[in-house]
Design an enzyme around this catalytic site. Structure first.
Site, short mmCIF file in Angstrom:
data_model
loop_
_atom_site.label_atom_id
_atom_site.label_comp_id
_atom_site.label_asym_id
_atom_site.label_seq_id
_atom_site.Cartn_x
_atom_site.Cartn_y
_atom_site.Cartn_z
N TYR A 291 -4.42 -0.84 -13.08
CA TYR A 291 -3.12 -1.49 -12.92
C TYR A 291 -2.06 -0.42 -12.83
CZ TYR A 291 -2.91 -0.70 -17.97
OH TYR A 291 -2.94 -0.14 -19.21
N LYS B 11 0.84 -1.20 0.00
CA LYS B 11 0.00 0.00 0.00
C LYS B 11 0.88 1.24 0.00
CE LYS B 11 -2.37 1.08 3.80
NZ LYS B 11 -3.45 1.21 4.78
N SER C 38 -4.69 3.10 -16.71
CA SER C 38 -3.77 2.72 -15.64
C SER C 38 -3.46 3.88 -14.71
CB SER C 38 -2.46 2.15 -16.20
OG SER C 38 -1.73 3.17 -16.84
#
Length: 130
Positions: free
Chosen positions: A53, A4, A20
């Site tokens: 992504y 994270k 993305s």
């Protein structure tokens, strides 16, 4: 959760890009998030959430690309998270990473935490007696 990046600041939003989230490569390395890995992005300032992504960007960069650019504005803060499926055995010793950053998207701290023990049964999933 496996990695994270917490509190990163959006530096750009490019609706014309094909999709993305561009992320500073140092933040990817520090968090363990891999290029082209599926991620969730949580906008702290407006509550928007999206799945996309990660791709390597430039130094300090957090850029919402394509449709994701509609989910945030430059200067807003986001949390970027990746996830992993683990067996109970794999969980033993697994240490997810949380990377804390400053307003310039520079690493200020890396937290590594053991996810702990999972009980054999969860009380919240037990059926109530009839």
């Amino acid at each position: 959760m496996s990695g994270k990046i917490h509190g990163a600041v959006i530096t750009e939003a490019n609706v014309e890009y094909r999709g993305s989230l561009s992320v500073d490569p140092e933040l990817l390395r520090a968090s363990g998030i891999l290029p082209f890995e599926r991620i969730d992005v949580y906008n702290v300032d407006n509550g928007e959430r999206l799945t996309t992504y990660a791709i390597p960007g430039g130094p300090g960069e957090i850029c919402l690309n394509g449709a994701a650019a509609r989910k945030g504005r430059v200067g807003q803060r986001v949390i970027v998270a990746s996830y992993v499926w683990l067996t109970r055995e794999e969980m033993d010793g697994f240490r997810p990473k949380t990377v804390l950053v400053d307003r310039g998207n520079r690493v200020t701290e890396i937290l590594e935490g053991h996810i702990g023990e999972v009980p054999e049964e969860s009380n919240s999933l037990k059926e109530e007696p009839a």
